[in-house]
Motif scaffolding. Structure first.
Motif, PDB file in Angstrom:
ATOM      1  N   ASP A 101      -8.953 -18.326-133.944  1.00  0.00           N
ATOM      2  CA  ASP A 101      -9.450 -17.138-134.625  1.00  0.00           C
ATOM      3  C   ASP A 101      -8.323 -16.487-135.425  1.00  0.00           C
ATOM      4  N   VAL A 102      -8.707 -15.925-136.556  1.00  0.00           N
ATOM      5  CA  VAL A 102      -7.766 -15.205-137.421  1.00  0.00           C
ATOM      6  C   VAL A 102      -8.350 -13.831-137.696  1.00  0.00           C
ATOM      7  N   GLU A 103      -7.487 -12.814-137.721  1.00  0.00           N
ATOM      8  CA  GLU A 103      -7.958 -11.459-137.998  1.00  0.00           C
ATOM      9  C   GLU A 103      -7.837 -11.193-139.497  1.00  0.00           C
ATOM     10  N   THR A 104      -8.928 -10.772-140.103  1.00  0.00           N
ATOM     11  CA  THR A 104      -8.909 -10.488-141.539  1.00  0.00           C
ATOM     12  C   THR A 104      -8.409  -9.063-141.781  1.00  0.00           C
ATOM     13  N   ASP A 105      -8.266  -8.708-143.064  1.00  0.00           N
ATOM     14  CA  ASP A 105      -7.728  -7.389-143.414  1.00  0.00           C
ATOM     15  C   ASP A 105      -8.567  -6.252-142.843  1.00  0.00           C
ATOM     16  N   ASP A 106      -9.857  -6.470-142.743  1.00  0.00           N
ATOM     17  CA  ASP A 106     -10.705  -5.391-142.225  1.00  0.00           C
ATOM     18  C   ASP A 106     -10.878  -5.451-140.704  1.00  0.00           C
ATOM     19  N   GLY A 107     -10.085  -6.304-140.073  1.00  0.00           N
ATOM     20  CA  GLY A 107     -10.064  -6.321-138.612  1.00  0.00           C
ATOM     21  C   GLY A 107     -11.078  -7.229-137.957  1.00  0.00           C
ATOM     22  N   THR A 108     -11.907  -7.859-138.741  1.00  0.00           N
ATOM     23  CA  THR A 108     -12.878  -8.771-138.130  1.00  0.00           C
ATOM     24  C   THR A 108     -12.226 -10.129-137.868  1.00  0.00           C
ATOM     25  N   LEU A 109     -12.771 -10.830-136.890  1.00  0.00           N
ATOM     26  CA  LEU A 109     -12.257 -12.155-136.571  1.00  0.00           C
ATOM     27  C   LEU A 109     -13.073 -13.215-137.299  1.00  0.00           C
ATOM     28  N   VAL A 110     -12.388 -14.215-137.830  1.00  0.00           N
ATOM     29  CA  VAL A 110     -13.068 -15.365-138.430  1.00  0.00           C
ATOM     30  C   VAL A 110     -12.410 -16.632-137.895  1.00  0.00           C
ATOM     31  N   GLU A 111     -13.164 -17.745-137.933  1.00  0.00           N
ATOM     32  CA  GLU A 111     -12.594 -18.998-137.464  1.00  0.00           C
ATOM     33  C   GLU A 111     -11.668 -19.588-138.518  1.00  0.00           C
ATOM     34  N   ALA A 112     -10.650 -20.305-138.048  1.00  0.00           N
ATOM     35  CA  ALA A 112      -9.711 -20.993-138.931  1.00  0.00           C
ATOM     36  C   ALA A 112      -9.268 -22.260-138.217  1.00  0.00           C
ATOM     37  N   ARG A 116     -10.447 -27.983-145.502  1.00  0.00           N
ATOM     38  CA  ARG A 116     -11.383 -27.815-146.612  1.00  0.00           C
ATOM     39  C   ARG A 116     -12.387 -26.730-146.253  1.00  0.00           C
ATOM     40  N   THR A 117     -12.605 -25.829-147.166  1.00  0.00           N
ATOM     41  CA  THR A 117     -13.650 -24.825-146.974  1.00  0.00           C
ATOM     42  C   THR A 117     -14.998 -25.463-147.257  1.00  0.00           C
ATOM     43  N   THR A 118     -15.885 -25.299-146.322  1.00  0.00           N
ATOM     44  CA  THR A 118     -17.196 -25.917-146.454  1.00  0.00           C
ATOM     45  C   THR A 118     -18.227 -24.995-145.808  1.00  0.00           C
ATOM     46  N   PHE A 119     -19.376 -25.538-145.489  1.00  0.00           N
ATOM     47  CA  PHE A 119     -20.431 -24.725-144.890  1.00  0.00           C
ATOM     48  C   PHE A 119     -20.787 -25.284-143.527  1.00  0.00           C
ATOM     49  N   ASP A 120     -20.993 -24.373-142.576  1.00  0.00           N
ATOM     50  CA  ASP A 120     -21.365 -24.844-141.251  1.00  0.00           C
ATOM     51  C   ASP A 120     -22.857 -25.152-141.221  1.00  0.00           C
ATOM     52  N   PRO A 121     -23.352 -25.669-140.114  1.00  0.00           N
ATOM     53  CA  PRO A 121     -24.764 -26.072-140.090  1.00  0.00           C
ATOM     54  C   PRO A 121     -25.735 -24.937-140.396  1.00  0.00           C
ATOM     55  N   GLU A 122     -25.307 -23.698-140.234  1.00  0.00           N
ATOM     56  CA  GLU A 122     -26.208 -22.590-140.538  1.00  0.00           C
ATOM     57  C   GLU A 122     -25.973 -22.032-141.934  1.00  0.00           C
ATOM     58  N   GLY A 123     -25.189 -22.737-142.717  1.00  0.00           N
ATOM     59  CA  GLY A 123     -24.974 -22.329-144.094  1.00  0.00           C
ATOM     60  C   GLY A 123     -23.889 -21.281-144.262  1.00  0.00           C
ATOM     61  N   ARG A 124     -23.170 -20.972-143.191  1.00  0.00           N
ATOM     62  CA  ARG A 124     -22.075 -20.001-143.278  1.00  0.00           C
ATOM     63  C   ARG A 124     -20.796 -20.718-143.699  1.00  0.00           C
ATOM     64  N   VAL A 125     -19.923 -19.959-144.338  1.00  0.00           N
ATOM     65  CA  VAL A 125     -18.668 -20.553-144.787  1.00  0.00           C
ATOM     66  C   VAL A 125     -17.771 -20.808-143.582  1.00  0.00           C
ATOM     67  N   THR A 126     -17.186 -21.979-143.538  1.00  0.00           N
ATOM     68  CA  THR A 126     -16.264 -22.316-142.464  1.00  0.00           C
ATOM     69  C   THR A 126     -15.206 -23.261-143.009  1.00  0.00           C
ATOM     70  N   VAL A 127     -14.331 -23.725-142.140  1.00  0.00           N
ATOM     71  CA  VAL A 127     -13.265 -24.644-142.547  1.00  0.00           C
ATOM     72  C   VAL A 127     -13.287 -25.841-141.615  1.00  0.00           C
ATOM     73  N   VAL A 128     -13.044 -27.033-142.179  1.00  0.00           N
ATOM     74  CA  VAL A 128     -12.978 -28.258-141.382  1.00  0.00           C
ATOM     75  C   VAL A 128     -11.791 -29.072-141.867  1.00  0.00           C
ATOM     76  N   CYS A 129     -11.122 -29.733-140.920  1.00  0.00           N
ATOM     77  CA  CYS A 129     -10.007 -30.596-141.300  1.00  0.00           C
ATOM     78  C   CYS A 129     -10.544 -31.938-141.794  1.00  0.00           C
ATOM     79  N   GLN A 130      -9.922 -32.453-142.837  1.00  0.00           N
ATOM     80  CA  GLN A 130     -10.416 -33.649-143.502  1.00  0.00           C
ATOM     81  C   GLN A 130      -9.273 -34.639-143.666  1.00  0.00           C
TER      82      GLN A 130
END
Lengths: 562, 177
Positions: free
Chosen positions: A387-398, A408-422
């Motif tokens: 997890d990474v903390e963004t500027d507004d304090g929310t946590l996002v996956e990294a 690579r920035t891509t989309f998760d199965p629910e269509g949300r933006v995520t990152v996957v190693c390639q």
């Protein structure tokens, strides 16, 4: 009986999952559970001696750039090339996807659920034979055959089908095995939005997916969803069946997001990178009944119903299999066949543990522990989620990526933006390549791209990705212009040393990837008192700096081409 | 030809069950690990979704996979081996044509069959790459298993595949031996 249980469970889920929007609908077209929106969906309808294949085609880009090549062992049954409504594939997916509900049995005052309840041949000169050339829906289609893959590829390029040189070994593998090639491109006047699933019929009752060639254009951790409609349950015959422990499923009670797709991906990785999980295996009769008795709200649903009904009515049994694969894992083609009687049925309803503190929150007004982003995400076989903390304090996956992989920035199965190693080797369209002979060399998408202070841009299939330094992780988002952005950042929890000692698997000689990559070993400290985690620069500053300059670069060495 | 126990079947499976009662799990000195004990054995058969015993020279379908080329279904039953992480080698060879041996090698934990102490695979697609040369010709189907303790068994049968969909022409010369 099972149908009654199905309805009851649906009501239960709707009641207990809270904020789902109320909808006045019911039946086949009202699936509200999340599905893998990014998965490639394939339907095999197995008949007497032939198999209908329906493939969803996903593409982002310009219409002129769209090309699709499918190896076939034989010329498709005459007159079988057709398009199929996307809405029908989507509805079939939603109506058969796994449904999760919490097990309240551990709550002292909780309600009790009954766990057992639901559950035309033409020579074209040279060595290329054109068997079929016709317009089908928005597509120009050809089926060609030859013994020299270079000639076939040249023919495709000369006819404006976009194929690049690194794809040649992959196409050659199929050609050497005696396959024909089906190629599609959009006809002039049609746009990407006109792309529809494609349908064809082939001889045989044991379908296979030519997944090796898919690797040249695969998103990392690509979901593949296969439906087999047949006389009985089907299974993968040459790939293992992977199991997922429902006790490991985490569901956010607020958003209903689950880690299901991540668990399937991890199970496949643990099985060596290849495998399918059977999400559903049931007779089709109840789905036929549901479809026949569902209210359709518009023409699109009517079209979907009309397309699905004959498919389901004509086959007694449906198997739904799911996997998530990255390009480097696509080294053999899965083949499907009838499963033994002992395999049994698999229902779509899954009981999962109630989250920690949820009993109190529900009955006493307390709060359950919030679900962290990395609990629902996966970074692929060569990645580790932090997890990474963004500027507004929310946590996002990294993601931290092993040497040889890039984020690579891509989309998760629910269509949300995520990152996957390639895997960096799996780039088949690279700066300097020409998509077709008359076009200019491709420019480097990394020019001017910023991965932040702890990273370096790597072009993967003409998309900028970020290779982060040791201890840094990559997070992604879509900017205001709609472009994928990736940056290296400091994780909340450090990345352990031993993560960086892992390596990606070797590729088979005959499928060498799209480019050569030399991985230089990262020079990690061998002794680290009091812990085994890597801190980035701003952590323990001195040691972090030392590790950064010791971090060996991963050199991308382009192959020389004539 | 066969290493292990040729011609075994339900009889030996029953024996394996009987031995299981007196021999515990792997690591206790029993040969073959945690399979329930007994000498290792294997029986090669055919069948897509159920085990069907094979006799040498038996006709079998040469199956045309929609995108998998041609194959014959190979099933096998085994016992006396540790079923965890078994190295499996399944090969075909057209006996009248040299250099046609093709093997699939994989490592799997063997699923239990319908009898205690008996494991195996049902419906492995054993690829026959020169399908045109195999149609109506004797083909040897061989299965070799080796468990993580080094215990190995082998069995082979000769079958005569027949294609329902016409395979490509045979371009290989026949063996003169």
């Amino acid at each position: 009986m099972r149908f009654i249980g199905w309805l009851m469970a649906s009501v239960g889920v709707a009641c207990w999952l809270g904020p789902a929007p109320a909808q006045a609908c019911g039946g086949f077209f009202c699936g509200q559970q999340p599905v893998d929106q990014t998965a490639e969906r394939i339907v095999f309808a197995v008949g007497e001696g032939t198999t209908d294949m329906i493939v969803q085609l996903s593409f982002e880009g310009k219409a002129a750039d769209f090309a699709w090549v499918l190896p076939l062992p034989d010329v498709p049954v005459e007159g079988s090339l057709d398009v199929f409504p996307q809405s029908a594939l989507s509805a079939l997916d939603a109506a058969t996807a796994p449904v999760f509900w919490f097990d309240w049995s551990e709550c002292d005052d909780g309600l009790r659920f009954d766990a057992s309840a639901p559950p035309a041949a033409e020579g074209d000169g040279g060595g290329v034979t054109v068997h079929v050339r016709e317009e089908v829906g928005p597509f120009e289609t050809v089926v060609i055959e030859g013994t020299d893959a270079s000639e076939l590829v040249q023919w495709l390029r000369d006819n404006h089908f976009r194929v690049t040189e690194p794809m040649l070994p992959y196409i050659a593998t199929y050609v050497e095995e005696g396959n024909k090639l089906l190629a599609l491109r959009l006809t002039p006047g049609n746009d990407v939005s006109d792309i529809q699933p494609f349908r064809l019929a082939l001889p045989g009752e044991n379908p296979s997916i030519p997944i090796r060639i898919t690797s040249v254009a695969a998103e990392p951790e690509m979901g593949i969803l296969v439906f087999v409609l047949a006389d009985r349950r089907y299974e993968t015959k040459n790939w293992p069946e992977v199991e997922v422990d429902e006790a490991d499923v985490v569901m956010d009670p607020e958003t209903r997001r689950t880690n299901w797709a991540a668990l399937v991906a991890q199970a496949v990785d643990a099985a060596g990178g290849q495998g399918f999980h059977t999400e559903l295996a049931e007779p089709t009769d109840e789905y036929v009944w549901l479809l026949e008795n569902s209210f359709v709200q518009d023409e699109e649903q009517e079209e979907a119903r009309d397309a699905l009904l004959p498919l389901l009515q004509g086959h007694a049994y449906m198997t739904r299999l799911y996997t998530r694969l990255s390009a480097e894992e696509m080294t053999s083609d899965p083949l499907f066949g009838r499963a033994p009687d002992s395999a049994g049925d698999v229902g779509r309803f899954r009981m999962i543990p109630a989250p920690e503190g949820m009993c109190d929150s529900w009955f006493d007004g307390g709060e359950s522990r919030p679900v962290k982003p990395c609990e629902l995400a996966t970074c692929g076989a060569g990645g580790l989620c932090r997890d990474v903390e963004t500027d507004d304090g929310t946590l996002v996956e990294a993601c931290a990526c092993v040497p040889g992989a890039t984020a690579r920035t891509t989309f998760d199965p629910e269509g949300r933006v995520t990152v996957v190693c390639q895997d960096m080797r799996m780039s088949f369209l690279n700066p300097g390549d020409r998509a077709t002979p008359e076009e200019a060399p491709l420019t480097d998408p990394c020019v001017g791209y910023d991965c932040g202070p702890g990273g370096e841009c790597v072009a993967m299939n003409m998309t900028p990705t970020c290779r982060c330094d040791v201890g840094w992780v990559a997070r992604g988002w879509i900017d205001d212009a709609g472009d994928r952005q990736t940056r290296c950042a400091e994780p909340v929890e450090p990345v352990p040393y031993d993560f960086y000692t892992q390596r990606l698997a070797d590729l088979p000689d005959e499928l060498p990837g799209g480019r050569a990559v030399t991985v230089v070993e990262p020079d990690l400290p061998t002794v680290r008192g009091g812990g085994c985690a890597v801190a980035p620069m701003s952590g323990a500053a001195v040691s972090g700096l030392a590790w950064l300059w010791l971090w060996g670069l991963v050199a991308v060495v382009r192959r020389r081409r004539p | 030809m066969r290493v292990g126990h040729p011609g075994v079947g339900p009889w030996l499976a029953g024996l394996a069950v009987g031995l299981a009662a007196g021999c515990g799990t792997g690591g206790d000195g029993c040969p073959g690990g945690d399979d329930g004990g007994g000498p290792p054995w294997i029986e090669v058969g055919t069948g897509e979704w159920r085990f069907e015993p094979l006799e040498d020279g038996q006709d079998v379908p040469l199956v045309f996979g929609s995108q998998g080329g041609y194959h014959v279904w190979v099933s096998y039953r085994t016992g006396g081996l540790d079923p965890v992480d078994v190295r499996i080698e399944i090969a075909t060879e057209i006996l009248s044509h040299p250099d046609t041996r093709t093997a699939s090698i994989l490592t799997r934990t063997l699923p239990q069959a319908d009898e205690p102490g008996v494991y195996g695979q049902i419906g492995w697609p054993a690829v026959v790459p020169q399908a045109g040369c195999a149609d109506g010709e004797p083909v040897e189907v061989e299965v070799r298993l080796e468990d993580r303790h080094g215990m190995a068994v082998r069995d082979a049968r000769t079958v005569v595949p027949h294609a329902s969909v016409e395979p490509p022409e045979c371009h290989q010369s026949e063996s003169t031996e």
